[in-house]
Design a protein around this motif. Sequence first.
Motif, PDB file in Angstrom:
ATOM      1  N   SER A  99       0.869  -1.178   0.000  1.00  0.00           N
ATOM      2  CA  SER A  99       0.000   0.000   0.000  1.00  0.00           C
ATOM      3  C   SER A  99       0.908   1.230   0.000  1.00  0.00           C
ATOM      4  O   SER A  99       1.895   1.266   0.761  1.00  0.00           O
ATOM      5  CB  SER A  99      -0.879  -0.032   1.265  1.00  0.00           C
ATOM      6  OG  SER A  99      -1.138   1.260   1.753  1.00  0.00           O
ATOM      7  N   ASN A 122       0.182   4.065   1.150  1.00  0.00           N
ATOM      8  CA  ASN A 122       0.068   4.680   2.481  1.00  0.00           C
ATOM      9  C   ASN A 122       0.970   3.965   3.487  1.00  0.00           C
ATOM     10  O   ASN A 122       1.596   4.601   4.329  1.00  0.00           O
ATOM     11  CB  ASN A 122      -1.384   4.630   2.985  1.00  0.00           C
ATOM     12  CG  ASN A 122      -2.175   5.867   2.614  1.00  0.00           C
ATOM     13  OD1 ASN A 122      -1.949   6.457   1.567  1.00  0.00           O
ATOM     14  ND2 ASN A 122      -3.132   6.249   3.452  1.00  0.00           N
ATOM     15  N   GLY A 174      -8.661   1.099   2.028  1.00  0.00           N
ATOM     16  CA  GLY A 174      -9.739   2.071   1.900  1.00  0.00           C
ATOM     17  C   GLY A 174     -10.095   2.603   3.278  1.00  0.00           C
ATOM     18  O   GLY A 174      -9.482   2.224   4.283  1.00  0.00           O
ATOM     19  N   TRP A 185      -8.879  -1.525  -1.027  1.00  0.00           N
ATOM     20  CA  TRP A 185      -9.023  -0.720  -2.246  1.00  0.00           C
ATOM     21  C   TRP A 185      -8.470  -1.551  -3.389  1.00  0.00           C
ATOM     22  O   TRP A 185      -7.270  -1.849  -3.422  1.00  0.00           O
ATOM     23  CB  TRP A 185      -8.263   0.599  -2.096  1.00  0.00           C
ATOM     24  CG  TRP A 185      -8.454   1.559  -3.252  1.00  0.00           C
ATOM     25  CD1 TRP A 185      -7.566   1.801  -4.265  1.00  0.00           C
ATOM     26  CD2 TRP A 185      -9.590   2.399  -3.505  1.00  0.00           C
ATOM     27  NE1 TRP A 185      -8.081   2.734  -5.134  1.00  0.00           N
ATOM     28  CE2 TRP A 185      -9.321   3.130  -4.694  1.00  0.00           C
ATOM     29  CE3 TRP A 185     -10.802   2.616  -2.847  1.00  0.00           C
ATOM     30  CZ2 TRP A 185     -10.223   4.049  -5.235  1.00  0.00           C
ATOM     31  CZ3 TRP A 185     -11.696   3.537  -3.399  1.00  0.00           C
ATOM     32  CH2 TRP A 185     -11.410   4.240  -4.564  1.00  0.00           C
ATOM     33  N   LEU A 227      -1.493   6.795  -5.172  1.00  0.00           N
ATOM     34  CA  LEU A 227      -0.375   7.614  -4.698  1.00  0.00           C
ATOM     35  C   LEU A 227      -0.597   8.086  -3.262  1.00  0.00           C
ATOM     36  O   LEU A 227      -1.734   8.206  -2.800  1.00  0.00           O
ATOM     37  CB  LEU A 227      -0.129   8.800  -5.637  1.00  0.00           C
ATOM     38  CG  LEU A 227      -1.065  10.005  -5.672  1.00  0.00           C
ATOM     39  CD1 LEU A 227      -0.776  11.012  -4.575  1.00  0.00           C
ATOM     40  CD2 LEU A 227      -0.913  10.701  -7.012  1.00  0.00           C
ATOM     41  N   LYS A 258     -18.429   5.989  -8.048  1.00  0.00           N
ATOM     42  CA  LYS A 258     -17.243   6.578  -7.406  1.00  0.00           C
ATOM     43  C   LYS A 258     -16.058   6.583  -8.354  1.00  0.00           C
ATOM     44  O   LYS A 258     -15.713   5.563  -8.941  1.00  0.00           O
ATOM     45  CB  LYS A 258     -16.943   5.760  -6.145  1.00  0.00           C
ATOM     46  CG  LYS A 258     -15.731   6.212  -5.353  1.00  0.00           C
ATOM     47  CD  LYS A 258     -15.880   5.769  -3.914  1.00  0.00           C
ATOM     48  CE  LYS A 258     -14.582   5.732  -3.153  1.00  0.00           C
ATOM     49  NZ  LYS A 258     -14.788   5.557  -1.712  1.00  0.00           N
ATOM     50  N   ILE A 280     -10.180   8.736  -1.004  1.00  0.00           N
ATOM     51  CA  ILE A 280      -9.045   9.354  -0.319  1.00  0.00           C
ATOM     52  C   ILE A 280      -8.963   8.837   1.108  1.00  0.00           C
ATOM     53  O   ILE A 280      -9.981   8.714   1.790  1.00  0.00           O
ATOM     54  CB  ILE A 280      -9.225  10.892  -0.354  1.00  0.00           C
ATOM     55  CG1 ILE A 280      -8.972  11.378  -1.797  1.00  0.00           C
ATOM     56  CG2 ILE A 280      -8.314  11.601   0.631  1.00  0.00           C
ATOM     57  CD1 ILE A 280      -9.592  12.692  -2.125  1.00  0.00           C
ATOM     58  N   ILE A 333      -4.331   8.786  -2.123  1.00  0.00           N
ATOM     59  CA  ILE A 333      -5.325   9.083  -3.171  1.00  0.00           C
ATOM     60  C   ILE A 333      -5.395   7.929  -4.159  1.00  0.00           C
ATOM     61  O   ILE A 333      -4.372   7.498  -4.705  1.00  0.00           O
ATOM     62  CB  ILE A 333      -4.944  10.380  -3.924  1.00  0.00           C
ATOM     63  CG1 ILE A 333      -4.847  11.554  -2.932  1.00  0.00           C
ATOM     64  CG2 ILE A 333      -5.947  10.689  -5.039  1.00  0.00           C
ATOM     65  CD1 ILE A 333      -4.371  12.865  -3.556  1.00  0.00           C
TER      66      ILE A 333
HETATM   67  C1  BTN Z   1     -11.725   5.081   0.278  1.00  0.00           C
HETATM   68  O1  BTN Z   1     -12.504   5.707  -0.446  1.00  0.00           O
HETATM   69  O2  BTN Z   1     -12.112   4.118   0.949  1.00  0.00           O
HETATM   70  C2  BTN Z   1     -10.286   5.512   0.329  1.00  0.00           C
HETATM   71  C3  BTN Z   1      -9.441   4.829  -0.709  1.00  0.00           C
HETATM   72  C4  BTN Z   1      -7.994   5.279  -0.712  1.00  0.00           C
HETATM   73  C5  BTN Z   1      -7.152   4.472  -1.681  1.00  0.00           C
HETATM   74  C6  BTN Z   1      -5.772   5.028  -1.857  1.00  0.00           C
HETATM   75  S1  BTN Z   1      -4.891   4.237  -3.159  1.00  0.00           S
HETATM   76  C7  BTN Z   1      -3.422   5.017  -2.662  1.00  0.00           C
HETATM   77  C8  BTN Z   1      -3.400   5.022  -1.135  1.00  0.00           C
HETATM   78  N1  BTN Z   1      -2.814   3.796  -0.628  1.00  0.00           N
HETATM   79  C9  BTN Z   1      -3.704   3.045   0.001  1.00  0.00           C
HETATM   80  O3  BTN Z   1      -3.459   1.939   0.517  1.00  0.00           O
HETATM   81  N2  BTN Z   1      -4.912   3.653   0.022  1.00  0.00           N
HETATM   82  C10 BTN Z   1      -4.850   4.942  -0.640  1.00  0.00           C
END
Ligand code: BTN
Length: 267
Positions: free
Chosen positions: A29, A31, A58, A64, A74, A124, A128, A145
């Motif tokens: 991920s 994040n 997510g 996600w 990103l 959708k 974020i 994002i």
């Molecule tokens: C949501 O709407 O539930 C949030 C989704 C966020 C997805 C992004 S993809 C880049 C970043 N890395 C992740 O693991 N999640 C966010």
Amino acid sequence: MEKKDIENLLDSDVQKAISEIHVFSEIDSTNAEAARLIRDGRKGIQLVIADSQSAGKGRRGRNWVSPPASGLYLSLAYPFGLEADSLQGLSLITALSVHSCGKDLGAENLQLKWPNDILVGNRKLSGILLELHNDDDQIWVVFGIGVNYNLSNEEKESIDRPVIDIREILPDMPSREDLAARIVDKLISNIAIFTEVGFSFFHAAWNRYDRYQDSDIVVQNAGNRTIGRCQGVDESGALLLLTAAGVKKISGGEIFPSVRAADEFVR
Ligand code: BTN
């Protein structure tokens, strides 16, 4: 994606503002990688981008779906000297940043769903996820994002809610590198405005594009459900909900369109 391509597409001030760019063909991920970079003591703004994620995160513990090159994934790790309660406003300005890039590219009918989804109708386009981390002397916000870019029908069906992608809304598709650079440019400039003047600068723009403005909605937060009519957001980014007990300010939760008109609750 190539690091050099993204770097060259960034605004020159943003190039200077970012300390390091990390590009992966696959990562768990972005994040999670951003959190590791913070923990490892990296200094300054870090940008992490991947072609695919094996454990994309997510909101609310969901995953996600992140297959190779079907989406933009990103994360921007940004050190702040701010209070954690700025998180709400930051979350909204991230959605506004993605929304404004989509509009600049010619996308129509993009709307915002509080606190930070971008929708076309009920489908959708982008989600974020903001996460907070602390090191010894500052708070870091990881701005995660995800933008649906070019999902196959199978991939769309594997997602548990209606989705739309860039391919469907922009016949002249920007490259993922271009999209990433535009979003990062806009986000960094909006963070600077937010830090200077706060969310009030963005408040009218949010309300203009709020999908549920004047609609009856249910807001669910940790088992609590509040029903009412959406009145947009206030100058701090809190959701304003007209309920039987008056206007409530809501600062966390998820919106669902109300199945039952809220008239009886708001009269
Ligand atoms: C949501 O709407 O539930 C949030 C989704 C966020 C997805 C992004 S993809 C880049 C970043 N890395 C992740 O693991 N999640 C966010």
